[in-house]
Design an enzyme around this catalytic site. Structure first.
Site, PDB file in Angstrom:
ATOM      1  N   HIS A   1     -25.137  18.902  44.779  1.00 26.88           N
ATOM      2  CA  HIS A   1     -24.251  20.185  44.532  1.00 26.88           C
ATOM      3  C   HIS A   1     -24.865  21.022  44.013  1.00 26.88           C
ATOM      4  O   HIS A   1     -24.830  20.982  42.755  1.00 26.88           O
ATOM      5  CB  HIS A   1     -22.768  19.519  43.892  1.00 26.88           C
TER       6      HIS A   1
ATOM      7  N   HIS B   1     -25.474  25.533  43.568  1.00 29.87           N
ATOM      8  CA  HIS B   1     -25.269  27.130  44.077  1.00 29.87           C
ATOM      9  C   HIS B   1     -26.650  27.762  43.620  1.00 29.87           C
ATOM     10  O   HIS B   1     -27.109  27.500  42.514  1.00 29.87           O
ATOM     11  CB  HIS B   1     -24.032  27.709  43.087  1.00 29.87           C
TER      12      HIS B   1
ATOM     13  N   LYS C   1     -16.723  22.335  52.814  1.00 28.73           N
ATOM     14  CA  LYS C   1     -16.272  22.468  51.469  1.00 28.73           C
ATOM     15  C   LYS C   1     -15.118  23.143  51.354  1.00 28.73           C
ATOM     16  O   LYS C   1     -14.830  23.993  52.047  1.00 28.73           O
ATOM     17  CB  LYS C   1     -17.268  23.329  50.737  1.00 28.73           C
TER      18      LYS C   1
ATOM     19  N   HIS D   1     -13.699  20.628  46.058  1.00 28.95           N
ATOM     20  CA  HIS D   1     -13.321  20.982  44.669  1.00 28.95           C
ATOM     21  C   HIS D   1     -11.774  20.661  44.460  1.00 28.95           C
ATOM     22  O   HIS D   1     -10.973  21.202  44.823  1.00 28.95           O
ATOM     23  CB  HIS D   1     -13.468  22.732  44.682  1.00 28.95           C
TER      24      HIS D   1
ATOM     25  N   HIS E   1     -17.980  17.248  41.243  1.00 28.17           N
ATOM     26  CA  HIS E   1     -18.153  17.604  40.146  1.00 28.17           C
ATOM     27  C   HIS E   1     -16.970  16.931  39.202  1.00 28.17           C
ATOM     28  O   HIS E   1     -15.933  17.819  38.915  1.00 28.17           O
ATOM     29  CB  HIS E   1     -18.140  19.060  39.675  1.00 28.17           C
TER      30      HIS E   1
ATOM     31  N   ASP F   1     -24.124  21.226  40.236  1.00 27.43           N
ATOM     32  CA  ASP F   1     -23.070  22.079  40.069  1.00 27.43           C
ATOM     33  C   ASP F   1     -23.865  23.360  39.397  1.00 27.43           C
ATOM     34  O   ASP F   1     -23.035  24.104  38.619  1.00 27.43           O
ATOM     35  CB  ASP F   1     -21.835  21.893  39.623  1.00 27.43           C
TER      36      ASP F   1
HETATM   37  C1  NCD Z   1     -18.963  27.513  40.465  1.00 32.55           C
HETATM   38  C2  NCD Z   1     -19.567  28.836  40.939  1.00 32.55           C
HETATM   39  O1  NCD Z   1     -20.092  29.568  40.211  1.00 32.55           O
HETATM   40  O2  NCD Z   1     -19.906  29.097  42.166  1.00 32.55           O
HETATM   41  N1  NCD Z   1     -18.440  27.756  39.124  1.00 32.55           N
HETATM   42  C3  NCD Z   1     -18.313  26.620  38.435  1.00 32.55           C
HETATM   43  O3  NCD Z   1     -17.733  26.906  37.374  1.00 32.55           O
HETATM   44  N2  NCD Z   1     -18.669  25.414  38.807  1.00 32.55           N
HETATM   45  C4  NCD Z   1     -18.011  27.239  41.753  1.00 32.55           C
HETATM   46  C5  NCD Z   1     -17.516  25.859  41.577  1.00 32.55           C
HETATM   47  O4  NCD Z   1     -18.188  24.731  41.823  1.00 32.55           O
HETATM   48  O5  NCD Z   1     -16.362  25.645  41.019  1.00 32.55           O
HETATM   49 ZN    ZN Z   2     -20.140  24.007  42.480  1.00 35.78          ZN
END
Ligand code: NCD
Ligand code: ZN
Length: 353
Positions: free
Chosen positions: A18, A20, A105, A142, A180, A257
Site C-alpha cells: 500500500h 502513495h 480501491k 479504506h 491500513h 501507506d
Molecule cells: C493518504 C493520502 O495522502 O493519499 N493519506 C493518509 O492519511 N493515509 C490517503 C489514505 O490512504 O487514506
Molecule cells: Zn493510503
C-alpha cells in the site's frame, strides 16, 4: 531469514502492499526511497484526477517506469490499481485483470485525501463487485465510515459493522484487503473472520500504527506529521495490531501507506492527512517486531504473505539490515519543495546495508 546475530538480519526483499507516490515532479523523489527497500509496491490511485480506468492506469504506469529509468533501476515493479467510483463500469473489471492491475480501491467519498470522487454508496457498485468476485480481482478498502456524526476515532470500527460485514455477506467470494487497519476491532475481525476459502481476506498494517498511539499527535503541542487517516488510536489498539502483525498469521502483511504531502500542506491551518514513512520504512517495521522479540516473524509479514495473498511469486533477492542507528533528515527534497519524513531529526535503530 537469518538473524545473523542480534545486530544484523538477512531476509528476502520485501514488498509494500500500500503506497502513495503521486505524480509529476514529486514522483521520482518519493519513489527513490521505496526502490531501495522494496521490490514491488501496490500504487494507490488517488491522484487528482483519480485513476479510474485501465487506460489511465496504464498511462500512470508508463510515467512511473520513465522515472524508474531515470533512477537507473530495473529492480522495482509498480503494481497498479483502479479507483472505484459510483460510475465504474463492470466491463472495466476483466480489462483490468487482463492488464495486470492487481486491485480496485474503495474510498468512501470524503473519507481521506483525494477521495471526493469515491463511492457514495456501495449499492451503486453491485455489478462491479459481482464482476470482481468472478474475475478474482481484490477490492482494497479504506475502511472508515464517512458519517460525520461518528467520532473520528470510531469510524473504522463502525465501518466494519455497517459496510464490511454486509459486503462480505453479499459477496462471500470477493477477495478483500482491509487497508491500513488501526483498531483492535479490525485486527480481531480479520483474524477471526470465517471465509469461503483461505485466501479471501487480508489486511495491511502501517509502521506508524505499530509504533505510535494517538498521544503522538499531541506530544508537547500539535504534531501534524503524525496525522494520517485512519488516525492513530489508543495504546490498546496499537498493542492489538502489533500482536496480529507479529503472530505469523498470513492474513496480515506489510503496507506502509507512505503518503507524501509537502511540508507547507502539513504544517498548515488545515493540514493534510498522511505520514511519509518511505525514507526508512523497513527500519521502522524492524523496530516494531524487535519490540516484542519477534524478529523471526518479520520476513513472512514483510516479504511472503502479501505476495501469497495477491497470487504473485515471492521475491528471491536477499537484503541485509544492520542494527546501526540512521539519523532521519529534518526535510527531504520533494520536487520544487520539501517534505518532512516520519521520525525527522531523530534516528531509526536499523538501517539497510
Ligand atoms: C493518504 C493520502 O495522502 O493519499 N493519506 C493518509 O492519511 N493515509 C490517503 C489514505 O490512504 O487514506
Ligand atoms: Zn493510503
Amino acid at each position: 531469514m537469518s538473524l545473523n546475530s542480534l545486530a544484523s538480519i538477512s531476509m528476502v526483499k520485501p514488498d509494500d502492499w500500500h503506497l502513495h507516490i503521486r505524480d509529476g515532479v514529486v514522483l521520482k523523489d518519493v519513489l527513490s526511497h521505496t526502490v531501495k527497500q522494496f521490490a514491488r509496491a501496490v500504487i494507490m490511485p488517488n491522484l487528482q484526477p483519480p485513476i479510474t480506468t485501465v487506460a489511465l492506469a496504464q498511462a500512470y504506469r508508463e510515467r512511473i517506469e520513465l522515472q524508474l529509468q531515470q533512477l537507473a533501476t530495473n529492480q522495482f515493479t509498480p503494481l497498479m490499481t483502479l479507483y472505484l467510483t459510483d460510475n465504474t463500469a463492470a466491463t472495466e473489471v476483466q480489462k483490468a485483470k487482463d492488464a495486470g492491475i492487481v486491485g480496485i480501491k474503495l474510498y468512501p467519498a470524503g473519507a481521506t485525501t483525494n477521495s471526493d470522487s469515491g463511492v457514495s454508496n456501495l449499492k451503486h457498485c453491485s455489478a462491479v463487485l459481482e464482476a470482481m468476485q468472478k474475475a478474482n480481482l481484490p477490492l482494497l478498502i479504506h475502511g472508515e465510515t464517512t458519517d460525520p456524526s461518528i467520532d473520528v476515532f470510531d469510524r473504522e470500527a463502525v465501518f466494519i459493522d455497517r459496510v464490511l460485514e454486509p459486503l462480505r455477506r453479499d459477496f462471500p467470494e470477493l477477495r478483500i484487503v482491509f487497508e491500513h487497519i488501526t483498531t483492535l476491532q479490525a485486527a480481531q475481525y480479520v483474524r477471526d473472520a470465517h471465509t469461503a476459502n483461505k485466501n479471501i481476506l487480508g489486511a495491511t498494517i502501517t509502521p506508524q500504527h505499530l509504533l505510535m498511539n494517538r498521544n503522538a499527535i499531541f506530544s508537547g503541542g500539535i504534531r501534524p506529521h503524525h496525522y494520517c487517516l485512519p488516525v492513530l488510536k489508543r495504546e490498546e489498539h496499537r498493542l492489538a495490531l502489533l500482536e496480529v502483525a507479529t503472530s505469523g498469521n498470513a492474513r496480515f502483511f506489510l503496507g506502509t501507506d507512505s503518503a507524501p504531502h509537502p511540508k507547507g500542506l502539513k504544517e498548515n491551518a488545515c493540514g493534510c492527512a498522511g505520514c511519509f514513512s518511505a525514507f526508512n520504512a523497513l527500519g521502522l517495521y524492524v523496530e516494531a517486531f524487535e519490540s516484542l522479540g519477534r524478529l523471526d516473524r518479520l520476513e513472512a509479514f514483510a516479504s511472503f504473505y502479501g505476495a501469497d495473498f495477491y497470487g504473485l511469486p515471492r521475491n528471491t533477492e536477499i537484503i541485509r539490515l544492520q542494527k546501526q542507528a540512521q539519523l532521519v533528515p529534518t526535510e527531504l527534497p520533494l520536487g520544487d519543495t520539501t517534505i518532512v519524513p516520519l521520525r525527522a531529526g531523530e534516528s531509526i535503530a536499523w538501517s539497510l546495508t
